[in-house]
Design a protein around this motif. Sequence first.
Motif, PDB file in Angstrom:
ATOM      1  N   ARG A 100       0.476   2.360   4.817  1.00 42.72           N
ATOM      2  CA  ARG A 100       0.947   2.792   6.001  1.00 42.72           C
ATOM      3  C   ARG A 100       0.246   3.884   6.819  1.00 42.72           C
ATOM      4  NH1 ARG A 100       6.809   2.265   5.970  1.00 42.72           N
ATOM      5  NH2 ARG A 100       6.617   2.933   3.830  1.00 42.72           N
ATOM      6  N   ASP A 284       4.801  -5.588  -7.094  1.00 44.09           N
ATOM      7  CA  ASP A 284       3.964  -4.584  -6.298  1.00 44.09           C
ATOM      8  C   ASP A 284       3.980  -3.113  -7.062  1.00 44.09           C
ATOM      9  OD1 ASP A 284       3.469  -6.053  -3.461  1.00 44.09           O
ATOM     10  OD2 ASP A 284       5.471  -6.323  -4.122  1.00 44.09           O
ATOM     11  N   PRO A 286       3.819   0.566  -5.896  1.00 38.28           N
ATOM     12  CA  PRO A 286       3.721   1.562  -4.753  1.00 38.28           C
ATOM     13  C   PRO A 286       3.001   2.771  -5.131  1.00 38.28           C
ATOM     14  CG  PRO A 286       5.966   1.408  -5.525  1.00 38.28           C
ATOM     15  CD  PRO A 286       5.076   0.212  -6.426  1.00 38.28           C
ATOM     16  N   LEU A 288       2.873   6.934  -5.470  1.00 37.12           N
ATOM     17  CA  LEU A 288       4.121   7.925  -5.577  1.00 37.12           C
ATOM     18  C   LEU A 288       4.722   8.390  -4.093  1.00 37.12           C
ATOM     19  CD1 LEU A 288       3.432   9.832  -9.042  1.00 37.12           C
ATOM     20  CD2 LEU A 288       5.218   8.001  -8.375  1.00 37.12           C
ATOM     21  N   ASP A 289       3.471   8.465  -3.229  1.00 39.71           N
ATOM     22  CA  ASP A 289       3.786   9.293  -1.777  1.00 39.71           C
ATOM     23  C   ASP A 289       4.621   8.053  -0.902  1.00 39.71           C
ATOM     24  OD1 ASP A 289       1.604   7.625  -1.251  1.00 39.71           O
ATOM     25  OD2 ASP A 289       0.440   9.123  -0.740  1.00 39.71           O
ATOM     26  N   GLY A 290       4.667   6.972  -1.163  1.00 36.37           N
ATOM     27  CA  GLY A 290       5.170   5.825  -0.499  1.00 36.37           C
ATOM     28  C   GLY A 290       4.110   5.297   0.704  1.00 36.37           C
ATOM     29  N   ALA A 291       3.206   5.626   0.766  1.00 35.83           N
ATOM     30  CA  ALA A 291       1.886   5.510   1.648  1.00 35.83           C
ATOM     31  C   ALA A 291       1.345   4.123   1.479  1.00 35.83           C
ATOM     32  CB  ALA A 291       1.097   6.647   1.947  1.00 35.83           C
ATOM     33  N   SER A 292       1.265   3.680   0.356  1.00 37.89           N
ATOM     34  CA  SER A 292       0.546   2.319   0.299  1.00 37.89           C
ATOM     35  C   SER A 292       1.108   2.016  -1.069  1.00 37.89           C
ATOM     36  CB  SER A 292      -0.984   2.809  -0.050  1.00 37.89           C
ATOM     37  OG  SER A 292      -1.062   3.570  -1.392  1.00 37.89           O
ATOM     38  N   SER A 293       0.612   0.512  -1.233  1.00 37.95           N
ATOM     39  CA  SER A 293       1.172  -0.123  -2.405  1.00 37.95           C
ATOM     40  C   SER A 293      -0.001  -1.307  -2.846  1.00 37.95           C
ATOM     41  CB  SER A 293       2.394  -0.805  -2.094  1.00 37.95           C
ATOM     42  OG  SER A 293       3.033  -1.534  -3.120  1.00 37.95           O
TER      43      SER A 293
END
Length: 378
Positions: A100, A284, A286, A288-293
């Motif tokens: 993201r 998937d 992901p 930990l920071d939620g920015a990628s997976s």
Amino acid sequence: MFNETEHTVFLPHDRLGALLAAIRAGGWQCVGPRVEQGTIVMAPLAEDEDLPRGVQAEQAPGQYRLGTDAKRRHFAWANGPQAIKPLIFAPQETLWRVARDADGRLAFETVMPDAPKLAVIGVRACDLAALALQDAHFLRKGRTDAHYGARRAQLFLVAVQCAVPASTCFCASTGDGPTPTVGYDLALAELDEGFVAVAGSAPGRAVLHALGLAEASPVQIAAAREQGDAAAAAQTRRLPGRDLREALMARLKHPQWDAVAERCLACGNCTAVCPTCFCHTEHDIPALDGASSRHEREWDSCFGETHGHLHGFNVRPDIRTRYRQWLTHKLAGWHDQFGRSGCVGCGRCIAWCPAGIDFTAEVAALTGASGGSGMEER
Ligand code: SF4
Ligand code: SF4
């Protein structure tokens, strides 16, 4: 093998290293059988000395032991736990990633595998048959698996005739061995003094041509043929037919499914070593920071509890239904999907089952077939 239209040559044992060198000169890395941790595995080969010369593999239900071969042949063993499958259908791999950006937009990226040119040495006839089945699944027209396809396109296959089948082998009854007939680049039949060799493709012909070998004599060719016939005749296990679809689907409530469920541990070893099993799961992971997976694929097994889980319930809640799924898919459902059974008679699921469950004996018990199923070892 022994295709009359092909030039059949003889490779003395002391030229085996030259064969590997010629393959490498063509740009392929060599992978082949090596002794590791008490078994024969597929691993990188630096030289012909790495091959398991003078080794035999004694196999029985739940048993695999290495022994010695007095004739000091390189391929006097039937198979180890691996076929070609792990080399092209990776046990675990990333298929794609997503990230993201600062504006919240998602960017997807396909992750393709390293796919070096790979020469696989010592492929057996059953392995070639299994590869053809995996191709039918992964390379379906319009639904080609890019990861499998990338690795598959880079293979150079050096097949070897099985002269010493294990007690667990039954490829003669499935029609898939023990002599390779199609699907190889080179095929070898090992005699005491060397190999009868034949090419099955243009790259295979080029490799043999580079070696400048003499023609195999009629006596050597006849000896290779005869040992293939003898290896087929020596197999004591068998399936009672090549199309068991009707016989098995008529017995879905047979008490033998309960009997085998009492012994089966649902460990999934049989599906892991089976060269034709292709079930996999995807999930998937992901950051930990939620920015990628990243999106992963890994081998799955119909013996696992989650394999039969649908929304709200499990279609195969017990070992009885999971074993039945494994065996009826392999020997019945594959006929609908691929026009033949999914078993090539390699016997790996018998040797590597910790409970010693014998695939051929279970089929015999279910269908009422008699003889030739190795029941004496149960
Ligand atoms: S079912 Fe067993 S014998 Fe048949 S191909 Fe798979 S591992 Fe080999
Ligand atoms: S049949 Fe044997 S190898 Fe397969 S899941 Fe059961 S115990 Fe494990």
